[in-house]
Each structure stands twice: as structure tokens, then as C-alpha cells.
Design an enzyme around this catalytic site. Structure first.
Site, PDB file in Angstrom:
ATOM      1  CG  ASP A 135      -7.008  -3.765  -0.304  1.00  0.00           C
ATOM      2  OD1 ASP A 135      -6.349  -2.797  -0.701  1.00  0.00           O
ATOM      3  OD2 ASP A 135      -6.926  -4.254   0.841  1.00  0.00           O
ATOM      4  N   GLY A 136      -9.537  -4.990   1.782  1.00  0.00           N
ATOM      5  CA  GLY A 136     -10.112  -4.186   2.865  1.00  0.00           C
ATOM      6  C   GLY A 136     -11.014  -4.996   3.784  1.00  0.00           C
ATOM      7  CG  ASP A 146      -2.022  -0.987   1.136  1.00  0.00           C
ATOM      8  OD1 ASP A 146      -2.138  -1.846   2.032  1.00  0.00           O
ATOM      9  OD2 ASP A 146      -2.729  -0.917   0.121  1.00  0.00           O
TER      10      ASP A 146
HETATM   11  C1  DX5 Z   1      -6.549   0.177   2.849  1.00  0.00           C
HETATM   12  C2  DX5 Z   1      -5.547  -0.616   2.183  1.00  0.00           C
HETATM   13  C3  DX5 Z   1      -5.663  -2.069   2.471  1.00  0.00           C
HETATM   14  C4  DX5 Z   1      -5.453  -2.373   3.890  1.00  0.00           C
HETATM   15  C5  DX5 Z   1      -5.896  -3.767   4.118  1.00  0.00           C
HETATM   16  O1  DX5 Z   1      -6.605   1.432   2.312  1.00  0.00           O
HETATM   17  O2  DX5 Z   1      -5.617  -0.409   0.829  1.00  0.00           O
HETATM   18  O3  DX5 Z   1      -4.748  -2.761   1.703  1.00  0.00           O
HETATM   19  O4  DX5 Z   1      -4.136  -2.278   4.229  1.00  0.00           O
HETATM   20  O5  DX5 Z   1      -5.869  -3.980   5.488  1.00  0.00           O
HETATM   21  P1  DX5 Z   1      -7.071  -4.683   6.266  1.00  0.00           P
HETATM   22  O6  DX5 Z   1      -7.388  -5.972   5.561  1.00  0.00           O
HETATM   23  O7  DX5 Z   1      -6.654  -4.903   7.663  1.00  0.00           O
HETATM   24  O8  DX5 Z   1      -8.223  -3.815   6.157  1.00  0.00           O
HETATM   25 ZN    ZN Z   2      -4.502  -1.864  -0.366  1.00  0.00          ZN
END
Ligand code: DX5
Ligand code: ZN
Length: 593
Positions: free
Chosen positions: A551-552, A412
């Protein structure tokens, strides 16, 4: 030469003669030529002819041209072989500047410019006949250069034709130079004769380059003008009849055969004019070439230009010179230019093809696992840990990943503008790259996606995902594709998949955000699941190839819902990072059969 984008572009080659323009166009995709087209337009209005060639080829190739290269009737030329002798004060390591200095000393006739300066040999007291003296240490350098000159006036004329045809050239090429670069047989000496409109040009080439050039200020136009003067007919008719009737092998019946229905003179009447001209030209060339032929026996003669196709010309030249002769037809220069330009990109193409094959092999492994053999999931894990939740400076992070079978890492990057947080960055990415060969799946939550994408690519990203709702997305996708990396786009929770329509065919991946971008550890938004199904259905319906990732907020409670909706890859940050047993946690996210 202009470095071409070899992933997705189109280039045009033009041979601008005095009464015709030949064009060849190539569409380039991923280091290969995916489509080619040729077209010729005959007209004394060269602007018109050039325009129609461009329009026709653009419509056949289905794209505007990114690059254009031109050869053709560049008018009067001059040729010179010069020897430059540089004596150095002491033992001197020869460098490019020594060569540039010698070349700059080559005199240029008034009104002319150097189109090529070709080194034939380099001699130093302690090393003779070098192909390149660069890096050699000595106290003297004697270099022999072959220089080809053209007039500014003729070049300005060609440039004005191009300007009025709304195209800009990325390079001008002498037709015999490109013919030699394509048709020269190694260890042979080749003569090229071009029967042009205003000039007949002959040159002799060895493996090192041109050693002789001779130009006779006489050509097809002069012959046509004689027919006009003799029979008082329009130039355009005389030219057409000449092309239709001219032969070096006249038949007795020609005396009684009309040259053209519209006029009352015979084929023989025309050839009574043309044959002496051609005989003079070819004999004139032979006489001029005799000294060089004595010093450098010629293996083959290649003839091009208007007259090269006429009956008997090949044999006449061959008999006159006593050397085998071959005609390359009138479109040979433009085909050779296309090949020459393409050959110059061969190394870069090979790199792109190799990289794409590497990517495809890796990708086929992924796809095969997704769609065919779930039992091998073990080998490939479609789960990507998100870098922002792990200590990427700690080597155990990577061994942990490896132990769990992870081969793709989600990186990220937040610029503090697109989202109100700064996370990661190009330095971080470069560091991660230096620590792993895994596939780096970079998620850009940034403004100015093109610039960020270029930096991410330069720092080792394999996939670059840009975010919607910022300007320059299309450009960014083009930049990523042009680098041969995988390009994707992240759809934020409030963004509908329909906005992807204009670019969907260029995407390798669509990532559905199931949280608002900007932080890890947020709650998964089930409402976004529908988007995954819509994308999967669209992909199936139109036979598209993009991959769907999510993602998320991914965890063991919602992962299966994503798979069922049609997801191919899942990104997880906090769930994996906070798990007690990483491999188990990874397994818990995998698709249940
Ligand atoms: C959020 C990011 C994600 C995040 C995922 O903006 O793009 O990649 O790091 O983390 P989790 O799965 O814990 O939400
Ligand atoms: Zn991400």
C-alpha cells in the site's frame, strides 16, 4: 451460561466427587472443537486432585483454560413441584416479568438456593399446556415449576476447592440435569440414579423436565465406613478394596478368596457388607419411586456413579424396577457436561462456521487465481482502490469499481493521533458497507487498535489491518480473529518484518507500506520492496498462510516490481483516481505474465 469465544479458546469441565475429580477439556477453534482430552485424579485431597486434573489437561490441550464449568457432589439437594397462579385484573399480555414474579415467589428452604427452576407447563383459561405463555393474552396464568435446590454450605465448599486450585467456575451444573440434557430420548420418560459418595440420588425426567427427585442420605462412603468399622482398617484401604471386590453377583469361591493380600478377610466378607447396603438403597429408591412410576411409566433407567460399574448392579436395578437399565460409567457426568456446554453454543458455532466457509470460499477463489490460474485474473482483480481517493458517497464510484471487476475495497481510517490527519472513520465505513457487498479491507492508522478494530468489525469490515508501532496490537489481532474476520498488520517503511515473529502465525495478511502512512499521492519507496521478498520467503519456508499486500504510491511503473517480489494484493489510490480510464488503469496494475 457465559457466552464463550468460539473462535479461539479452551474450556474445562470438572466433575468434583468426594474422592476423585474427573475432567474433560476442549480446545475451540473457529466454531469447532479442534482437540479434546480427559483425565481423572483419585484422591481424598480434592484440591490436589483438581490441580492435577487442570495441569494435566492444560498440558494436553496446550493452552490455559478460558472457561470452566463444574458438576459434582453438591451434597444434599431438595426438589419441589410448585404451581403458581396469577390472576390479572383485566385481559393481560403475558410477559417475562410475570414469569419472573411467579418464580420469585417459589419458597426456598433455609440454607438452600435454587439451582434450577424448570417450567413444566403453563395453563391459561383460553390456552392450556403451553410451553411458553409469553405474548399470550389472558386474565390468568397457572404455571407448574420444578425446582431443584442445593445447600449454600456444600456450594461454598466446592468453591473453596476451586479457589485453592486457582480456577474460577463460569457455572455450576447438577449432574442429572446435564445427563438428561444429553442422554434424554424425546417422548420417553427417563430415570437417572446416581450412586454418589454421600447420597444416592434418583430423578425422573420427561420431555418437559424433572417431575420427581428422591435422595437417600447414603452412599459409597457409608459402605466404606462400615468396612472400616468391621475390620478396623484404614479408610483408604477399605475404599480401595470395596471398589476392587464389590459385586452383586457373588461366587461361592469368594468365601475362600482373600479380598486383599494385605488383609485376612475374604471377598465374601466384604460383599456381606456391601450387598445388603446396595439392596437397601435400590429397594428404598424403588419404594419411593412407585407412586410416580404408576403415574408416569418409565422407559429407561440410567445409572451413574461409583457403584454403576460393578458386576450385577445393572441387572439388579433392572429386575427391581422391572425396567431396562443402562450404566453410563463413572465419567458420564463430566462428558455430558462438556457436551451440554457445547450444545448451548451450537447456533453461534454454526454462524461462525458458515461465515468462515464463506470467507474461505472467497479466499480460495483469490488464492487459486494468485497461484494457479493467472488466465482467470479477469474474474478476480487483486487490486484494491483506496477509498480516501474516491467519492464513496457517489454510487457511480461503485459501478465503476464493479465494471472493472473490483471486489475488494481498501478503506483507510486515520485518527489524527497515529498520523496527523483524520481521514474516514467508522461512520464512513458504515456508509460504504451499506452501499456494497464487496470485501472491505480496512486499514487502521490509529492508536488503540483494539477499540478501533471492534468498531470496524461491527461496521462491516471483512479484513482489518492494524498498524505497527502502537500498543495493543496483539490484543487487536485477537479481537479481529475472535470475530472471525481476517486480521492483518501494516509494516511501516521503517519497521522490519522481524517484529512480526511472535504473531506471524495468527496473521491472515501482512501489508507492506511503501509510503509513510498518513497521505495519498506520495512517492513509492522502492527500498521497501525487499521486505516483500523477505516475507514471501518466510512464508514459503515455514508453510505459513498469510497474504502479502502493498500500500502506498502504487502505479503502473512499480506494480510489477511488487508482484515479482511476491505481493498478492496491491492498494492504489491516487494513481487509479486520477486515471482517465479506470478499468484500463486497473488492468495496468495487474501482474504481467
Ligand atoms: C496512505 C494510505 C494509502 C493511500 C494509498 O496512508 O494508507 O492507502 O491512500 O494512496 P496512494 O496509492 O495514492 O498513495
Ligand atoms: Zn491504506
Amino acid at each position: 451460561m457465559f457466552k464463550m469465544n468460539l473462535t479461539d479458546s479452551a474450556f474445562l469441565c470438572l466433575d468434583i466427587g468426594s474422592s476423585a475429580v474427573h475432567g474433560i477439556a476442549h480446545r475451540v477453534r473457529s466454531g469447532r472443537i479442534s482437540k479434546s482430552a480427559m483425565f481423572m485424579s483419585e484422591s481424598f485431597d480434592l484440591v490436589d486432585a483438581t490441580k492435577s486434573v487442570i495441569d494435566e489437561l492444560e498440558s494436553q490441550i496446550g493452552r490455559h483454560f478460558d472457561y470452566a464449568y463444574v458438576t459434582g457432589n453438591f451434597g444434599e439437594s431438595k426438589f419441589d413441584i410448585t404451581t403458581k397462579n396469577t390472576v390479572f385484573q383485566n385481559e393481560h399480555r403475558i410477559g417475562p416479568s410475570d414469569i419472573r414474579h411467579q418464580v420469585s415467589e417459589i419458597a426456598t428452604p433455609n440454607g438452600f438456593f435454587k439451582i434450577y427452576v424448570i417450567p413444566l407447563r403453563y395453563d391459561c383459561p383460553h390456552m392450556r399446556n403451553m410451553l411458553s405463555p409469553i405474548g399470550h393474552t389472558d386474565n390468568q396464568l397457572v404455571s407448574t415449576y420444578a425446582t431443584m435446590f442445593y445447600t449454600h454450605a456444600a456450594m461454598d465448599e466446592i468453591k473453596s476447592v476451586l479457589r485453592r486450585a486457582h480456577i474460577q467456575s463460569n457455572g455450576f451444573y447438577d449432574s442429572q440435569f446435564v445427563l438428561n440434557s444429553v442422554y434424554h430420548t424425546p417422548h420417553e420418560t427417563t430415570m437417572f440414579i446416581d450412586f454418589g459418595a454421600m447420597f444416592t440420588t434418583a430423578s425422573v425426567w420427561t420431555d418437559r423436565g424433572p417431575i420427581w427427585q428422591h435422595q437417600i442420605p447414603m452412599g459409597g462412603t457409608n459402605i466404606t465406613q462400615s468396612i472400616v468399622d468391621r475390620f478396623d482398617i484404614p479408610f483408604i484401604d477399605a475404599d480401595r478394596i470395596k471398589r476392587g471386590v464389590f459385586t452383586m453377583l457373588p461366587k461361592t469361591t469368594d468365601r475362600f478368596t482373600p479380598a486383599d493380600v494385605a488383609f485376612d478377610f475374604s471377598r465374601a466378607d466384604i460383599n456381606d457388607i456391601v450387598i445388603p447396603y446396595m439392596t437397601n438403597i435400590i429397594n428404598g429408591l424403588h419404594m419411593a419411586a412407585t407412586p410416580i412410576m404408576e403415574k408416569h411409566p418409565i422407559n429407561k433407567i440410567i445409572i451413574t456413579g461409583g457403584a454403576s460399574d460393578a458386576d450385577g448392579v445393572v441387572d439388579f436395578v433392572s429386575n427391581t424396577f422391572g425396567i431396562v437399565c443402562e450404566s453410563m460409567h463413572v465419567d458420564a457426568p463430566v462428558r455430558a457436561l462438556g457436551e451440554h456446554i457445547w450444545n448451548l453454543s451450537a447456533d453461534d458455532c454454526a454462524k461462525i462456521i458458515a461465515r468462515n466457509e464463506r470467507m474461505n470460499r472467497r479466499f480460495e477463489r483469490i488464492l487459486k487465481i494468485f497461484h494457479k490460474k493467472p488466465k482467470k485474473v479477469r474474474k478476480f482483480i487483486p487490486v484494491l482502490p483506496s477509498s480516501m481517493c474516491f467519492d464513496m458517497n457517489n454510487s457511480t464510484t461503485y459501478t465503476t469499481f464493479d465494471a472493472a471487476g473490483i471486489s475488494m475495497i481498501h478503506v483507510d481510517i486515520m485518527d489524527g493521533l497515529y498520523v496527523n490527519k483524520i481521514v474516514g472513520g467508522i461512520d464512513t465505513l458504515r456508509k460504504i458497507r451499506s452501499r456494497t457487498t464487496d470485501h472491505l479491507h480496512v486499514h487502521l492508522m490509529t492508536e488503540s487498535p483494539s477499540a478501533w478494530a471492534a468498531d470496524a468489525i461491527a461496521s462491516g469490515a471483512d479484513t482489518v489491518i492494524v498498524s505497527t508501532n502502537t500498543s495493543g496490537v496483539k490484543n487487536a489481532i485477537r479481537t479481529i480473529k475472535a470475530s472471525g474476520r481476517r486480521a492483518g498488520i501494516a509494516l511501516n517503511p521503517d519497521t522490519s518484518p522481524t517484529i512480526l515473529k511472535p504473531i506471524i502465525r495468527d496473521l491472515d495478511e501482512v501489508m507492506v507500506m511503501t509510503v509513510e502512512p498518513g497521505a495519498a499521492g506520495q512517492e513509492f519507496m522502492p527500498a521497501c520492496l525487499h521486505k516483500i521478498s523477505v516475507l514471501a520467503a518466510t512464508r514459503k519456508k515455514y508453510g505459513l498462510k498469510f497474504v502479502i499486500s502493498v500500500d502506498g504510491g502504487i502505479n503502473d511503473k512499480n506494480a510489477q516490481m511488487c508482484w515479482d517480489a511476491g505481493a498478492d494484493l496491491l492498494v492504489s489510490g491516487s494513481y487509479l483516481a486520477h486515471s482517465n480510464d479506470f478499468p484500463i488503469a486497473v488492468q495496468s496494475l495487474l501482474k504481467k505474465q
